[in-house]
Write an enzyme that holds these catalytic residues in place. Structure first.
Site, PDB file in Angstrom:
ATOM      1  N   TRP A   6       2.594   1.550  -3.337  1.00 35.40           N
ATOM      2  CA  TRP A   6       1.650   1.961  -4.388  1.00 35.40           C
ATOM      3  C   TRP A   6       1.572   3.495  -4.454  1.00 35.40           C
ATOM      4  O   TRP A   6       1.459   4.065  -5.523  1.00 35.40           O
ATOM      5  CB  TRP A   6       0.260   1.387  -4.075  1.00 35.40           C
ATOM      6  CG  TRP A   6      -0.782   1.743  -5.097  1.00 35.40           C
ATOM      7  CD1 TRP A   6      -1.128   1.044  -6.218  1.00 35.40           C
ATOM      8  CD2 TRP A   6      -1.647   2.903  -5.097  1.00 35.40           C
ATOM      9  NE1 TRP A   6      -2.125   1.684  -6.907  1.00 35.40           N
ATOM     10  CE2 TRP A   6      -2.470   2.831  -6.235  1.00 35.40           C
ATOM     11  CE3 TRP A   6      -1.797   3.984  -4.238  1.00 35.40           C
ATOM     12  CZ2 TRP A   6      -3.418   3.793  -6.548  1.00 35.40           C
ATOM     13  CZ3 TRP A   6      -2.744   4.948  -4.547  1.00 35.40           C
ATOM     14  CH2 TRP A   6      -3.550   4.849  -5.692  1.00 35.40           C
ATOM     15  N   HIS A   7       1.659   4.126  -3.290  1.00 36.88           N
ATOM     16  CA  HIS A   7       1.514   5.576  -3.262  1.00 36.88           C
ATOM     17  C   HIS A   7       2.714   6.314  -3.831  1.00 36.88           C
ATOM     18  O   HIS A   7       2.591   7.461  -4.268  1.00 36.88           O
ATOM     19  CB  HIS A   7       1.245   6.059  -1.829  1.00 36.88           C
ATOM     20  CG  HIS A   7      -0.173   5.873  -1.408  1.00 36.88           C
ATOM     21  ND1 HIS A   7      -0.634   4.692  -0.899  1.00 36.88           N
ATOM     22  CD2 HIS A   7      -1.238   6.705  -1.443  1.00 36.88           C
ATOM     23  CE1 HIS A   7      -1.930   4.805  -0.623  1.00 36.88           C
ATOM     24  NE2 HIS A   7      -2.318   6.016  -0.949  1.00 36.88           N
ATOM     25  N   GLY A   8       3.865   5.691  -3.828  1.00 39.25           N
ATOM     26  CA  GLY A   8       5.010   6.400  -4.391  1.00 39.25           C
ATOM     27  C   GLY A   8       6.281   5.583  -4.325  1.00 39.25           C
ATOM     28  O   GLY A   8       6.439   4.724  -3.450  1.00 39.25           O
TER      29      GLY A   8
ATOM     30  N   PHE B 181       0.205   9.483  -8.189  1.00 37.84           N
ATOM     31  CA  PHE B 181       0.110   8.049  -7.940  1.00 37.84           C
ATOM     32  C   PHE B 181      -0.387   7.354  -9.192  1.00 37.84           C
ATOM     33  O   PHE B 181      -0.638   6.216  -9.223  1.00 37.84           O
ATOM     34  CB  PHE B 181      -0.797   7.748  -6.754  1.00 37.84           C
ATOM     35  CG  PHE B 181      -0.416   8.571  -5.544  1.00 37.84           C
ATOM     36  CD1 PHE B 181       0.930   8.725  -5.221  1.00 37.84           C
ATOM     37  CD2 PHE B 181      -1.343   9.202  -4.770  1.00 37.84           C
ATOM     38  CE1 PHE B 181       1.311   9.495  -4.137  1.00 37.84           C
ATOM     39  CE2 PHE B 181      -0.976   9.970  -3.679  1.00 37.84           C
ATOM     40  CZ  PHE B 181       0.353  10.109  -3.371  1.00 37.84           C
TER      41      PHE B 181
ATOM     42  N   THR C 266       0.843  -1.207   0.000  1.00 38.27           N
ATOM     43  CA  THR C 266       0.000   0.000   0.000  1.00 38.27           C
ATOM     44  C   THR C 266       0.875   1.252   0.000  1.00 38.27           C
ATOM     45  O   THR C 266       0.620   2.207  -0.745  1.00 38.27           O
ATOM     46  CB  THR C 266      -0.934   0.007   1.226  1.00 38.27           C
ATOM     47  OG1 THR C 266      -1.700  -1.192   1.217  1.00 38.27           O
ATOM     48  CG2 THR C 266      -1.865   1.200   1.212  1.00 38.27           C
TER      49      THR C 266
END
Lengths: 468, 363
Positions: free
Chosen positions: A321-323, A468, A318
């Site tokens: 996924w954001h960066g 994102f 998670t």
């Protein structure tokens, strides 16, 4: 193209709405209207990504072909191979365009390899549309949905401009029927328009304004406790109103065109535990990881050690996924630790705590998390957290922070109120009368004019979740 | 009509109405209130489409050419200051004492770079008497404290970085809130008595007496930027017999000096009324005083604040030369200026220039 732009609001949207609703539906078929939506979506995406639109189209075609092969070879090993290939294309594209430089930089740091970075621009929305395509192929393989044989219909699903670049992550099963059989009603259009304008107002009138305050706090030379808290609180409101505003706009636009997307936010800042916070924040993403990663790993119906691993792994993903940065990974793992802490130690205590203390616990945990999220590196994040708790400061209150507290007091109060369900409850509790309907129409007009004024006057207008 | 349809009607009226208005109302080429040219439709080509330049420029064009733009800008200002009770709009403020302004932050790195440039220039002027001063941002005189400009910090950084042969003249103490226009960045020429006294005390001259001449009311640059209905300022120029006989020569783009007036009264009706003073942006101006009882010369390295100050210094000098390094590179200065030995040289910059050193062409 940004929803919160003059180009979208006063060029793109009126033209697309007019073309869409004058396009006939011969025999009730939505084929031509879907074609309008698909062309509009391609223009919408190409406006911001004139080259990467080809990448998105290629990934959509790949997902569609993968679906056809999974269906053709259903029950045979070929179906699994087709699924793996389809996932490899999606994840491979994501890895290459989003994470290649992160891996290269870390290899260079660890081994002194001296590899050149690719320095590719991140294709807008790649994380969102990749996950949407993956949800289709996985659900198809699991037999939870039927194959989509029409390339146009599938591309319309993947590229649908309301949710294309910043979600919510709409799963194919949730819009499968509406792709070919949705209804258009005046009520849906009106409620969609209202939702869109509310989202637009959250974005332009609150998120952008408090984003300015967050930037002022972040870049100030005044090293005070007040500015540290002003910055982190403003950033917390900025990211919430920015992203939930965008989700409102997406859901509203979808509804105007007859789609019913699932909710993506449910007042996360009123949560009484971090676990509850994540049931309310970016619901489509946490739901995606729950259904496609966490539960296949065994979820919580496994031994505690394995459960701890499952949580850590899902939250590592998670965060990642954001960066493509260690700060995002740490942000994810930080939440994993909090969730484990609540699950194994604090669960009963939090349930017994008086509400204000429970809210304070969530607020503190979440505010600290935003320091990781917004920081360029770990050292900067730790510095911000240190400042929040009085370390390394020159003063408690300075003239600059005091000035900005006064200047942004009303937007901050509005944000506090707006992130609770109170306004919606008050409005919903008012009986439906002609006066209420008239007031609602006036409020919508005022908000739209105000937003237009802010956009025309050229103001601070970034959008966090595009990266994102 | 069903009640929910009211929402639809409002939405379509505004979205569709502005869409049509934007097609029907031709966009103006300039914004009179903001004093800037508005963006025009960008060039459409395969190259600009692929690079994305067309799209980014189009957004600027769409905002600039929007129908009823000035009214919408005023609506935003009303929302910022009235509805949301903010005390500034992206750095633009309104204060009861100083009126409208823009907060100017101190940038020590920029101040140091300006000081380096001044030091390089001063190194070639060893025969002259060197002075420096800065015009503080008017926000420091505001009724309520405004963050941003810090006169003490500015002085501290400049004093540490500038050579010891430059004498500092304090204008901060010589100015008051009312010495600045309320709707504009600049100081009011009619209220520069304190500044002249401070300069005269350090540079050794007695300020002359002047007669005020009113040109009328005007709205300064901040009135348009704020988009609020503000009381206009009145512009008064200071005249004297010596000034009437004074001559000004302006360096043209062809490298030749052309004569012109000290006060361009026709300029008052132009886009920027402050251009009355020495015709606004000019690289090099030489002011001559044929009636001077002295042969002293003054060179001012300057920005727009000196346009209104320099005429008031002319009675005390035989010649005043104004160099604006935003428009002329210091490396070509020798082609046009021979610095007279023993002359006074004043480096006088405002907060806006000191904190944005890149505008100075001092190689």
């Amino acid at each position: 193209m940004l929803f919160s732009s003059v180009t979208f609001l006063y060029w793109f949207l009126p033209i697309v709405l007019a073309l869409y609703f004058i396009t006939p539906r011969p025999g009730g078929s939505l084929r031509w209207r879907n074609a309008i939506l698909l062309i509009a979506s391609l223009v919408f995406y190409a406006w911001g990504e004139p080259v990467y639109v080809l990448l998105m189209a290629a990934e959509a075609v790949s997902g569609w072909l993968g679906g056809l092969l999974i269906d053709r070879w259903r029950g045979r090993p070929g179906a699994r191979a087709a699924l793996v290939c389809s996932l490899a294309v999606g994840i491979g594209g994501l890895m290459f365009f989003k994470y290649a430089d992160f891996f290269l930089a870390n290899v260079n740091t660890l081994f002194g390899a001296g590899l050149s970075l690719l320095r590719l621009a991140l294709p807008i929305g790649i994380s969102f549309y990749t996950f949407q395509i993956m949800s289709y192929t996985i659900d198809l393989y699991r037999g939870r949905t039927a194959v989509q044989r029409s390339l146009a219909a599938f591309c319309t699903y993947v590229m649908l401009f309301p949710q294309l670049i910043a979600g919510p992550i709409v799963r194919y099963v949730d819009v499968e029927k509406e792709l070919t059989g949705r209804r258009h009603t005046p009520l849906d259009f009106a409620l969609g328009a209202r939702r869109f304008i509310i989202g637009l107002s959250k974005k332009v009138l609150i998120a952008n304004v408090l984003g300015e305050l967050a930037d002022l706090g972040k870049n100030s030379t005044e090293n005070s406790l007040l500015f540290a808290w002003l910055y982190i609180v403003a950033y917390a409101f900025h990211i919430y109103f920015d992203f939930s505003g965008y989700s409102d706009m997406a859901i509203g636009l979808g509804r105007m065109f007859g789609f019913h997307f699932l909710e993506n936010f449910n007042y996360p800042y009123i949560a009484r535990s971090v676990t509850e916070f994540w049931r309310r924040w970016h619901i489509s993403l946490s739901g995606w990881f729950r259904d496609y990663v966490y539960i296949p790993l065994g979820g919580n119906r496994v031994a505690p050690a394995r459960h701890i691993f499952n949580i850590l792994f899902v939250w590592f993903l998670t965060g990642f996924w954001h960066g493509a940065g260690w700060n995002f990974i740490l942000w994810g793992l930080y939440f994993a630790l909090l969730l484990l802490l609540e699950k194994y130690a604090l669960h009963s205590l939090l349930a017994r705590l008086p509400r204000p203390f429970a809210h304070a616990w969530v607020a503190l945990c979440v505010l600290v998390s935003w320091a990781f999220f917004d920081a360029p590196n770990l050292a900067a994040a730790l510095a911000v957290i240190g400042h929040m708790f009085g370390l390394g400061l020159d003063m408690v209150v300075g003239p600059e922070s005091l000035y900005y507290l006064r200047s942004y007091a009303v937007p901050l109060l509005l944000a506090c109120l707006g992130c609770t369900p109170l306004p919606a409850r008050l409005w919903g509790g008012w009986a439906a009368t002609r006066r209420k309907a008239a007031l609602e129409a006036c409020a919508v007009a005022v908000l739209l004019l105000l937003v237009t004024a802010y956009l025309v006057d050229g103001s601070f207008n970034p959008f966090i979740y595009f990266r994102f | 009509m069903r009640r929910e349809n009211w929402l639809t009607v409002v939405f379509i009226l505004i979205i569709g109405g502005f869409f049509l208005l934007n097609r029907l109302i031709p966009a103006p080429e300039i914004s009179a209130s903001e004093r800037r040219p508005l963006k025009t439709m960008p060039e459409l080509s395969v190259a600009t489409l692929i690079s994305g330049a067309f799209m980014s420029d189009f957004e600027d064009y769409a905002a600039d050419s929007f129908a009823l733009r000035d009214g919408l800008r005023s609506l935003r200002a009303a929302a910022v200051f009235g509805l949301f009770r903010q005390t500034d709009k992206s750095g633009l403020y309104y204060d009861r004492a100083v009126g409208a302004g823009k907060m100017e932050k101190v940038d020590p790195a920029s101040l140091n770079r300006v000081a380096e440039k001044i030091n390089r220039l001063a190194a070639g002027l060893t025969d002259c008497r060197l002075y420096y001063a800065f015009v503080p941002d008017k926000s420091i005189y505001a009724e309520r404290p405004l963050p941003g400009f810090d006169a003490a910090e500015t002085h501290r950084v400049l004093a540490a970085a500038l050579g010891a042969d430059l004498t500092y003249i304090d204008l901060v103490a010589a100015l008051r809130a009312e010495d600045f226009y309320r709707t504009d960045l600049h100081w009011d020429q009619a209220r520069l008595g304190g500044v002249l006294d401070a300069l005269g005390a350090s540079m050794g001259f007695t300020p002359a007496r002047f007669t005020p001449e009113s040109l009328g009311d005007f709205q300064g640059v901040y009135a348009g930027q704020l988009a609020l209905p503000l009381e206009p300022d009145s512009m008064t120029i200071m005249t004297a017999e010596e000034l009437e006989r004074g001559e000004a020569r302006y360096l043209g783009q062809d490298g030749v000096f052309q004569p012109g007036p000290l006060y361009d009264r026709d300029g008052f009706a132009g886009r920027d009324p402050y251009d009355v003073f020495l015709r606004g942006a000019q690289p090099l101006i030489v002011l001559e005083n044929p009636a001077a009882s002295t042969n002293k010369e003054l060179y001012i390295f300057r920005d727009s604040f000196s346009s209104s100050l320099a005429p008031l210094l002319l009675p005390s000098y035989a010649r005043v030369t104004l160099v604006d390094l935003r428009y002329i590179d210091s490396r070509v200065l020798a082609q046009y200026v021979d610095f007279a030995p023993g002359a006074d040289v004043l480096f006088l910059y405002s907060a806006q220039i000191l904190n944005n050193d890149t505008v100075l062409l001092a190689g």
